[in-house]
Design a protein around this motif. Structure first.
Motif: not given
Length: 141
Positions: A15-16, A20-23, A29-35, A102-110
């Motif tokens: 997660v990048v 303000s999210a970084k500070e 802020i930016g905690l992520i769960d993926i199902g 906030i940017s991140f990658n999901l485990p596959g294409p969507v």
């Protein structure tokens, strides 16, 4: 690395955070769960100091599974009224005011046309997006 280990590592995205999210001095802020299911991904992102009506919250998805969330953290003072008193509360323990990403990658294409975002009252952005199958994707049994 076994198949199970690989699958679990893909569900813990890098997660990048910027702006303000970084500070953040307060709740993260930016905690992520993926199902993951056969047909969709569900992700939840913690945005504890965000107000949907003031933050200009925007969520973009790309075909390769990249997610970009942008918004604005506004600073304000809230008056809380109790039974016999009034308290003025600042938001100093939350993120600093200003823009964030906030940017991140999901485990596959969507399929970015087929997603359903919901900003919950508890400060969680919850999104369901349909998966697309590539030629290299394994077929779920």
């Amino acid at each position: 690395m076994g198949v199970q280990d690989y699958a679990e590592s893909k569900l813990k995205p890098s997660v990048v955070l910027t702006g303000s999210a970084k500070e953040s001095n307060g709740p993260s802020i930016g905690l992520i769960d993926i199902g993951v299911s056969q047909s969709a991904f569900l992700f939840r992102v913690a945005l504890p100091s965000i107000k949907n009506d003031q933050s200009k919250l925007k969520c973009e998805l790309q075909r390769d599974g990249k997610v970009l969330i942008q918004g604005m953290i506004t600073q304000g003072i809230r008056v809380v009224q109790g039974l016999s008193s009034e308290c003025e509360m600042g938001v100093e323990t939350f993120c600093s005011p200003g823009p964030f990403t906030i940017s991140f990658n999901l485990p596959g294409p969507v399929d970015p046309r087929l997603f359903s975002p919901k900003f919950r009252p508890d400060g969680i952005l919850e999104v369901v997006v349909l998966r697309t199958r590539g030629t290299s994707d394994p077929v779920d049994a």
